[in-house]
Design an enzyme around this catalytic site. Sequence first.
Site, PDB file in Angstrom:
ATOM      1  CD1 TRP A  74      39.243  69.324  40.491  1.00 50.23           C
ATOM      2  CD2 TRP A  74      37.753  70.484  41.212  1.00 50.23           C
ATOM      3  NE1 TRP A  74      39.918  70.197  40.569  1.00 50.23           N
ATOM      4  CE2 TRP A  74      38.678  71.434  41.082  1.00 50.23           C
ATOM      5  CE3 TRP A  74      36.856  71.340  41.638  1.00 50.23           C
ATOM      6  CZ2 TRP A  74      38.222  72.964  41.717  1.00 50.23           C
ATOM      7  CZ3 TRP A  74      36.329  72.771  42.208  1.00 50.23           C
ATOM      8  CH2 TRP A  74      37.297  72.686  41.999  1.00 50.23           C
ATOM      9  CE  LYS A 601      38.280  79.651  47.176  1.00 51.34           C
ATOM     10  NZ  LYS A 601      39.438  80.958  47.551  1.00 51.34           N
TER      11      LYS A 601
END
Length: 606
Positions: A74, A601
């Site tokens: 990430w 989202k």
Amino acid sequence: MCGIMGYVGRGNAVPVIIDGLSKLEYRGYDSSGIAVYNGGEIHVNKKKGRLADMVSALGEKWPESNLGIGHTRWATHGVPEDRNAHPHSDCSGRIVLVHNGIIENYAVLRRELILEGHDFVSETDTEVLAHLIEKYYQGSLEQAVRKALSYVQGSFALAVISRDEPDRIIAARRDSPLIIGLNEGEKYVASDIPAVLERTADVYILEDNEFAVITPDAVKITDFSGNPVKKEIFKVPWDPVSAEKAGYDHFMLKEIHEQPEALRKTLRGRIKDGAVDFAELQIDDAIKNMGKIYIVACGTAYHAGLVGRLAIEKLARIPVETDIASEFRYRDVLWAPNDLMIVISQSGETADTLAALREARRNKVKVLAVTNVVGSSVAREADRVIYTHAGPEIAVASTKAYSTQLAVMYLLALYMAQVKGTCSNDEILRLSSELLYMDTIVEQVLKEQEKIKELAWRYREVESTFFLGRGFDYAVAMEGALKLKEISYIHAEAYAAGELKHGPLALIENGVPVLALISQDNLVEKTMSNIKEVKARGAVVIAVCKENLQEACQECDEQVLLPDVNPILAPIAAVVPLQVFAYYMAVFRGADVDKPRNLAKSVTVE
Ligand code: AGP
């Protein structure tokens, strides 16, 4: 958040590592990679994109191995590209590692290592670790890692292998989780329990500043100085599915509880010696000559902007407008050359927010982005970017992203006040110290969870609610109302407390729950008079109030108490009971908490 999976044993490492990484995909990532020992060499394969993309690139000829490490990344430093994916190697490929966390002093270390002749191939902070270990390697990987870590500032969960020591993994942890799975004749190292749970429920959970030498038949755990640490085996009670949520029933509740850690990560390295350090933004001159600031965002991010506006105006004395992006983009804004746009976006991909950003740039106005995703569209198109470090937010309802956006807004307001001299050094010191303590405050507020859960049970069948507040409390009321409506489907409306009598009071009738935010010491009397108005019409008032103001809130039917925090910073604490209340209202109404109907989202369409 990044995922780590390592294997050392008598079986084939590759399938075990790939399977472990697949169990960590839920954490969100943008690239992945694997490194395995075979025939005297360490073979590395890594790719931007999905894990499946990396696996398909392995092909048929990929070697079997008894030792390997893998990673899902990430991005925090360096955009998502193959070269920035983990694992990372030293110059010769002898030492290979994977890392979660942030090396705060990576730039200084990188410069020194380049001067000493090390060749870097990525933009990551992680690669610095590989070359630092190489620098100190004198035949013992364990000793080289220990020595290298003594120069590192920041957070790390680390797994390191070497072609010269193919029977072991060196692991270390500071401020980023790492566990060791235990099986007969094989061991696993991973950033989270789900990665190993299908193979073993027996794990060691490394604590901060613990170090492990992992071989197929033994795990030696010490502190960073080499002193032995006695470890109990933790027998994981969860099934694999609930393990992804670390035992919580939903990602939303897990992420509500991750807020203290997310705040620590977002503030880390940004407050030094009682002052905010945003020097890397290079915006001091712009701040000194600042015209108007436009804070533009959507949904929860917009609500964070409302708090940011109040903080910047109060501390830095700069005029600020806030607007929702879908409206802002159609205004005929009276831009001035020294204006600044601040866009806030967790995903960094919200279409309306991007459109507003592009509108500002078309008008030659500088844009500062606040986002949670490295390399996102918003991050790439803005002139400057400040990252929140909330980690991937899985639940549609934003919680930890919101609180870290608030933290960044406060940092910005303090930094602007520093540059403009509108606050004294003592004021900056006091506020920045209080901001650093807000993680502990949130932990204290989370202890009220059972009381809030009980309140939600009592009011679970209502069809309409109001959220009231003044000033900072009104901004938080907006966020509380959004949380409740978007996951429980109850009509929830936030109103400026002083505005009720201009119309909405007509909606107040017997039994309507009104959640009143009372954290602004200078406004408590006025808010209480509004509470009397709604009480007189039969409302049930649930006060979220600071403990030092509870005397004034005696007339409220319920009180959820907050620690006595600085009113400016109170939103970080006050929002938590509203998040928890919304969560349990949704649970008791049988709603799909993490994936509420009709919502996505990231709203990448207009
Ligand atoms: C908040 O709980 C919602 N998920 C939604 O309002 C969200 O905040 C909004 O869509 C903005 O998203 P962004 O922060 O990714 O731009």
